[in-house]
Motif scaffolding. Structure first.
Motif, PDB file in Angstrom:
ATOM      1  N   CYS A 246       0.847  -1.196  -0.037  1.00 42.98           N
ATOM      2  CA  CYS A 246       0.004  -0.035   0.058  1.00 42.98           C
ATOM      3  C   CYS A 246       0.893   1.304   0.223  1.00 42.98           C
ATOM      4  N   ILE A 247       1.974   1.035   0.832  1.00 46.55           N
ATOM      5  CA  ILE A 247       2.946   2.428   0.961  1.00 46.55           C
ATOM      6  C   ILE A 247       4.166   1.871   0.777  1.00 46.55           C
ATOM      7  N   MET A 248       5.129   2.375  -0.064  1.00 49.46           N
ATOM      8  CA  MET A 248       6.384   2.032  -0.158  1.00 49.46           C
ATOM      9  C   MET A 248       7.538   3.217   0.113  1.00 49.46           C
ATOM     10  N   LEU A 249       8.449   3.145   0.841  1.00 44.98           N
ATOM     11  CA  LEU A 249       9.563   4.212   0.990  1.00 44.98           C
ATOM     12  C   LEU A 249      10.802   3.600   0.765  1.00 44.98           C
ATOM     13  N   TRP A 250      11.965   4.424   0.465  1.00 43.69           N
ATOM     14  CA  TRP A 250      13.136   4.196   0.354  1.00 43.69           C
ATOM     15  C   TRP A 250      13.963   5.426   0.380  1.00 43.69           C
ATOM     16  N   ALA A 251      15.236   5.368   1.281  1.00 42.40           N
ATOM     17  CA  ALA A 251      16.186   6.371   1.437  1.00 42.40           C
ATOM     18  C   ALA A 251      17.331   5.763   1.634  1.00 42.40           C
ATOM     19  N   GLN A 252      18.411   6.416   1.135  1.00 40.90           N
ATOM     20  CA  GLN A 252      19.693   6.091   1.340  1.00 40.90           C
ATOM     21  C   GLN A 252      20.095   6.327   2.893  1.00 40.90           C
ATOM     22  N   ASN A 253      19.574   7.527   3.285  1.00 37.55           N
ATOM     23  CA  ASN A 253      20.101   8.058   4.499  1.00 37.55           C
ATOM     24  C   ASN A 253      18.869   8.831   5.135  1.00 37.55           C
ATOM     25  N   ILE A 254      18.631   8.464   6.318  1.00 33.22           N
ATOM     26  CA  ILE A 254      17.642   9.087   7.015  1.00 33.22           C
ATOM     27  C   ILE A 254      18.127   9.511   8.453  1.00 33.22           C
ATOM     28  N   SER A 255      18.550  10.800   8.510  1.00 34.63           N
ATOM     29  CA  SER A 255      19.327  11.641   9.667  1.00 34.63           C
ATOM     30  C   SER A 255      18.136  12.311  10.212  1.00 34.63           C
ATOM     31  N   VAL A 256      18.311  12.270  11.682  1.00 27.92           N
ATOM     32  CA  VAL A 256      17.395  13.319  12.341  1.00 27.92           C
ATOM     33  C   VAL A 256      18.331  13.594  13.304  1.00 27.92           C
ATOM     34  N   LYS A 257      18.404  15.001  14.162  1.00 19.97           N
ATOM     35  CA  LYS A 257      18.800  15.534  15.173  1.00 19.97           C
ATOM     36  C   LYS A 257      17.856  16.371  16.019  1.00 19.97           C
ATOM     37  N   VAL A 258      17.853  16.042  17.164  1.00 16.55           N
ATOM     38  CA  VAL A 258      16.810  16.472  18.210  1.00 16.55           C
ATOM     39  C   VAL A 258      17.712  17.421  19.313  1.00 16.55           C
ATOM     40  N   SER A 259      17.094  18.468  19.595  1.00 14.60           N
ATOM     41  CA  SER A 259      17.951  19.237  20.686  1.00 14.60           C
ATOM     42  C   SER A 259      18.461  18.564  22.064  1.00 14.60           C
ATOM     43  N   ASN A 260      17.760  17.337  22.292  1.00 15.09           N
ATOM     44  CA  ASN A 260      18.146  16.527  23.452  1.00 15.09           C
ATOM     45  C   ASN A 260      19.427  15.999  23.328  1.00 15.09           C
ATOM     46  N   THR A 261      19.492  15.446  22.057  1.00  9.83           N
ATOM     47  CA  THR A 261      20.982  14.926  21.889  1.00  9.83           C
ATOM     48  C   THR A 261      21.785  15.547  21.291  1.00  9.83           C
ATOM     49  N   GLY A 262      21.648  16.527  20.272  1.00  9.17           N
ATOM     50  CA  GLY A 262      22.705  17.291  19.706  1.00  9.17           C
ATOM     51  C   GLY A 262      23.356  16.966  18.636  1.00  9.17           C
ATOM     52  N   GLN A 263      23.293  15.605  18.290  1.00  7.59           N
ATOM     53  CA  GLN A 263      23.858  14.947  17.170  1.00  7.59           C
ATOM     54  C   GLN A 263      23.024  14.134  16.096  1.00  7.59           C
ATOM     55  N   TRP A 264      23.678  13.991  15.120  1.00  6.36           N
ATOM     56  CA  TRP A 264      22.867  13.417  14.127  1.00  6.36           C
ATOM     57  C   TRP A 264      22.975  11.901  14.048  1.00  6.36           C
ATOM     58  N   ILE A 265      21.568  11.122  13.962  1.00  2.58           N
ATOM     59  CA  ILE A 265      21.518   9.863  13.967  1.00  2.58           C
ATOM     60  C   ILE A 265      20.744   9.362  12.651  1.00  2.58           C
ATOM     61  N   ASN A 266      21.501   8.271  12.165  1.00  3.76           N
ATOM     62  CA  ASN A 266      21.006   7.798  10.956  1.00  3.76           C
ATOM     63  C   ASN A 266      20.107   6.664  11.142  1.00  3.76           C
ATOM     64  N   LEU A 267      18.898   6.820  10.853  1.00  4.43           N
ATOM     65  CA  LEU A 267      17.716   5.765  11.291  1.00  4.43           C
ATOM     66  C   LEU A 267      17.877   4.567  10.082  1.00  4.43           C
ATOM     67  N   ALA A 268      18.462   4.886   8.943  1.00  2.00           N
ATOM     68  CA  ALA A 268      18.367   3.974   7.860  1.00  2.00           C
ATOM     69  C   ALA A 268      18.965   2.673   8.237  1.00  2.00           C
ATOM     70  N   THR A 269      19.934   2.683   9.047  1.00  2.00           N
ATOM     71  CA  THR A 269      20.723   1.549   9.754  1.00  2.00           C
ATOM     72  C   THR A 269      19.899   0.442  10.491  1.00  2.00           C
ATOM     73  N   GLN A 270      18.745   1.011  10.782  1.00  5.49           N
ATOM     74  CA  GLN A 270      17.776   0.227  11.707  1.00  5.49           C
ATOM     75  C   GLN A 270      16.552  -0.196  10.845  1.00  5.49           C
ATOM     76  N   THR A 271      16.001  -1.341  11.408  1.00  3.55           N
ATOM     77  CA  THR A 271      14.621  -1.640  10.806  1.00  3.55           C
ATOM     78  C   THR A 271      13.312  -1.296  11.562  1.00  3.55           C
ATOM     79  N   PRO A 272      12.695  -0.585  11.127  1.00  9.22           N
ATOM     80  CA  PRO A 272      11.387  -0.101  11.950  1.00  9.22           C
ATOM     81  C   PRO A 272      10.131  -0.970  11.675  1.00  9.22           C
TER      82      PRO A 272
END
Length: 446
Positions: A246-272
């Motif tokens: 029904c829905i498909m998504l692909w990304a080479q890199n999914i990086s997020v940064k929040v104020s609590n951590t202050g560093q980039w996290i690549n979520l593409a290496t994890q399986t959601p």
């Protein structure tokens, strides 16, 4: 299905095997699986990619996760991709194919999947794997015992059909493979007559052809255009409804940064997980839940625009959640594509020419950032397909480089036209002075 269409389908199947026939050099066997009920979608592997046993285990786990199953295992002594490309009627000539019943079964099945290159680790690996997944012992079946067989569909069943391979005692491999194909047809006709739903697997105990690996020198020789090549491409994230994508998504890199951590996290290496996702004809929401307490939600909608007389889908917003806090990013007008297409963009960010704008002026949440690299998504118009439709890219056709080339070409063209115009305006004198003859006298008037 019409004859020409069937021939094109058969040519595609065996051409698909031919594409992978020269792509790898390790021991491997092909595996074909089809079902009268339904199978989970399987993304097409990249050229040369070898499916590992772990990947096969994961796929069979999702295929046999619910209810009782009757599995037919056609286990041939030897089998390789080259057997299909040589004896499979690659050019669509069904009279020349040794796998006519197999082709007909794939064509008439509810769903099917093809693994051209499955990692071969032992003669009984697939049989042991099926026993573990189904929780039953295999029942050996042949042509003589088939007519006396009684199948209880309330429990899982594993029927093993051993098939020979050509040796020096046989006239030709094609005749042996054709005989095996006749056995496959008899078993499938029996299941159809008894009205028993089934899942069939055709593979080999070991490869019939093994290409030895070529040792490469440790030092590079000559120039190399590609410094590194990825051996595999990760499959897209899919949300299924009733077994259909029904829905498909692909990304080479999914990086997020929040104020609590202050560093980039690549979520593409994890399986959601996609728990909480939903889709219909007008709205689609893909929810990606990660173990690292991050949650990404992609909200899409489909609308009809009378000006273009067609349906378009837009990525309305992306919501990022982390430890009870959340921030919604509003999608710009460039995050849109025709409803039957997918959307692709090399970079979707919330900073530096952002396509995602934070929907908050809070000082804390304004420090949250999101970056999607080589991003592609499709929320409508999949129609049971396991791959993306034609992609509508976010980049404009007239890029700065194209504009520079056009302007430079226009300037050079103007110079050329001006030069040609000057040459055509050159004129010559009406009379010339002849040194051997009388001089030309020009009367002067005062």
């Amino acid at each position: 299905m019409a004859g020409p269409r069937r021939e094109r389908l058969v040519a595609f199947i065996w051409g698909f095997f031919a594409l992978f026939a020269t792509g790898s050099s390790t021991a491997q066997v092909p595996l074909i699986i089809w079902s009268s009920d339904g199978l989970p979608p399987l993304a097409s592997p990249a050229a040369g990619h070898i499916i590992s046993n772990d990947q096969l285990t994961s796929y069979l786990t999702s295929a046999f996760s619910s209810g009782s199953r009757t599995v037919l295992l056609f286990l041939q002594d030897k089998l390789s991709k080259e057997d299909f490309t040589v004896f499979g009627g690659v050019f669509g000539n069904k009279q020349d194919s040794a796998f006519q019943n197999l082709e007909a079964a794939l064509q008439s099945s509810y769903s099917s999947a093809t693994l051209p290159a499955l990692e071969w680790s032992g003669s009984s690996s697939i049989l042991t794997l099926l026993q573990d997944k189904l929780g039953v012992s295999p029942l050996l079946v042949d042509a003589d015992t088939l007519s006396h067989l009684s199948i209880n569909t309330s429990v899982s069943n594993l029927l093993l059909i051993n098939l020979p391979y050509c040796t020096g005692l046989h006239k030709s491999c094609k005749e042996v493979l054709h005989g095996n194909d006749e056995i496959i047809g008899e078993v499938l006709n029996f299941m159809k007559t008894k009205n028993v739903p089934y899942t069939a697997i055709y593979t080999g105990l070991q490869p019939s052809r093994v290409v030895s690996e070529i040792s490469m020198p440790s030092q590079p020789v000559g120039r190399s255009l590609l410094q590194s090549v990825e051996t595999g491409v990760k499959p897209p994230i899919m949300f299924n409804v009733s077994g259909s994508p029904c829905i498909m998504l692909w990304a080479q890199n999914i990086s997020v940064k929040v104020s609590n951590t202050g560093q980039w996290i690549n979520l593409a290496t994890q399986t959601p997980s996609t728990t909480g996702s939903r889709c219909d004809n007008t709205n689609a929401v893909l929810v990606l839940n990660y173990n690292s307490q991050y949650t990404l939600s992609f909200m899409m909608s489909r609308r009809f625009y009378p000006v273009s007389a067609r349906n378009w889908f837009t990525l309305d917003s992306v919501q990022l959640q982390y430890q009870g806090q959340s921030l919604s990013f509003i999608g710009s007008r460039f995050l849109t594509a025709p409803a039957e297409y997918s959307f692709h963009c090399q970079s979707v960010t919330s900073y530096q020419e952002p396509l995602l704008v934070p929907n908050s002026t809070n000082q804390v949440t304004s420090q949250w950032q999101l970056n999607l690299v080589d991003f592609q998504i499709q929320g409508f118009g999949l129609n049971n397909k396991t791959s993306f439709s034609y992609a509508s890219d976010c980049s404009a056709f007239f890029t700065p480089g194209i504009w520079m080339g056009l302007v430079t070409t226009l300037v050079l063209l103007l110079i050329l036209v001006y030069g040609i115009h000057m040459i055509t305006q050159l004129t010559t004198m009406d009379r010339f002075d002849d040194p051997k003859g009388p001089t030309i006298s020009v009367p002067q008037t005062e």
